[in-house]
Write an enzyme that holds these catalytic residues in place. Structure first.
Site, PDB file in Angstrom:
ATOM      1  N   SER A  30      38.354  29.167   6.610  1.00 13.65           N
ATOM      2  CA  SER A  30      37.031  28.572   6.500  1.00 13.65           C
ATOM      3  C   SER A  30      36.822  27.500   7.555  1.00 13.65           C
ATOM      4  O   SER A  30      36.750  27.798   8.735  1.00 13.65           O
ATOM      5  CB  SER A  30      36.816  28.031   5.083  1.00 13.65           C
ATOM      6  OG  SER A  30      35.454  28.077   4.738  1.00 13.65           O
ATOM      7  N   LYS A  74      14.596  15.544  -4.955  1.00 13.29           N
ATOM      8  CA  LYS A  74      15.451  14.376  -4.753  1.00 13.29           C
ATOM      9  C   LYS A  74      16.616  14.343  -5.735  1.00 13.29           C
ATOM     10  O   LYS A  74      17.704  13.856  -5.405  1.00 13.29           O
ATOM     11  CB  LYS A  74      14.625  13.084  -4.874  1.00 13.29           C
ATOM     12  CG  LYS A  74      15.373  11.830  -4.444  1.00 13.29           C
ATOM     13  CD  LYS A  74      15.795  11.917  -2.987  1.00 13.29           C
ATOM     14  CE  LYS A  74      16.535  10.670  -2.535  1.00 13.29           C
ATOM     15  NZ  LYS A  74      17.025  10.788  -1.158  1.00 13.29           N
TER      16      LYS A  74
END
Length: 297
Positions: free
Chosen positions: A125, A177
């Site tokens: 990765s 948010k």
């Protein structure tokens, strides 16, 4: 005429000799300490003569804070005495930003001198993202690599909070948010929003591999499904160049740089930290990546 009094060196020659010896040793030790300290901070002043130098960069463990490694790569890039760099990776991945910073730093380094990557036990990765910035990649047949993809994990505690009778209210300036809060279920809009972010990062990963390995986007996408593969399998997919360990990678690097058997291998002096500091640093890194973060892993 009054006879002058004998000097201390004449009256006690043995003690005087000892004092001279101790003084010389102390001065020499002080000069060497200053020299070592300055050489560590300014290797370009001391490493630009004599045998050619090969720099060694280590990328180990979870990739969270790349500051020290980035500083070392920059010093190797700027040092005219360093003719080539070996990058040794033993990492399962980590946070996206630092992985990309290391990838970019190695690309800038590669523009000035040869860079060969040696994969250890695992270079997956984010570890593989960094590796594709090298000129060549060397992996052991059993190295675990690949795992091309981006993952985001969220923990939801809403059920537990309800059982405990705890209620939480959040006031936010926008609808996204508080997305990823462990105290609320994801809405369909929030899930789509986060998936779009993850896929954008995945696209960046795929494009970096395509550019670094000279593969088409279609070829990379075929294996960019998060699968882990061995070094042998990665060779078949064109994700690595050569099978071998660190010694084979070093030989390949020397051939690329035209360096004979006479060279100095130098590594980051900050790696000489006491073992307890390394352990505490690893624990701190693990704690810092808890929560809603995007990781190459």
């Amino acid at each position: 005429m009054e006879q002058s009094k004998p000097r201390f060196s004449q009256r006690h020659p043995f003690l005087f000799g000892l004092l001279l010896m101790f003084t010389a040793v102390a001065l020499f030790s002080g000069v060497m300490a200053v020299w070592r300290s300055y050489a560590e901070k300014h290797p370009e002043s001391f490493l630009s003569f004599g045998k050619p130098k090969i720099g060694l960069v280590h990328v180990e463990g979870m990739i969270v804070d790349a500051t020290d490694t980035l500083n070392w790569i920059r010093r190797l890039r700027e040092d005219p005495g360093v003719k080539a760099v070996l990058v040794r990776i033993d990492s399962p991945g980590g946070v996206v930003g630092p992985s990309q910073e290391l990838h970019g730093a190695l690309e800038r380094l590669r523009d000035k001198k040869p860079v060969v990557v040696s994969m250890g036990a695992v270079a997956a990765s984010g570890g593989y993202y960094i590796a594709v910035a090298g000129d060549k990649i060397v992996a052991n047949p059993g190295t675990l690599t690949g795992s091309i993809g981006v993952r985001m994990e969220l923990t939801n505690l809403q059920g537990l909070m309800e059982k405990l009778g705890i209620r939480r209210h959040a006031i936010a300036s926008g609808q996204f948010k508080t997305t990823g809060s462990p105290f609320e279920e994801l809405t369909e809009h929030e899930r789509a929003y986060l998936e779009a972010v993850v896929m954008d990062m995945h696209g960046q990963f795929v494009r970096a591999i395509s550019a670094g390995r000279d593969l088409t986007l279609e070829d990379v996408e075929k294996v960019a499904d998060g699968r882990i593969m061995t070094g042998l399998q990665a060779l078949e997919y064109g994700l690595v160049d050569v099978l071998g360990g660190r010694e084979e990678a070093l030989e390949l690097l020397r051939a690329l740089a035209g360096i004979d058997d006479h060279f100095d291998l130098i590594e980051d002096p900050t790696r000489q930290r006491p073992i307890w500091k390394r352990i505490l640093g690893s624990v701190e890194d693990e704690l810092r990546i808890q929560g809603p973060v995007w990781v190459f892993k």
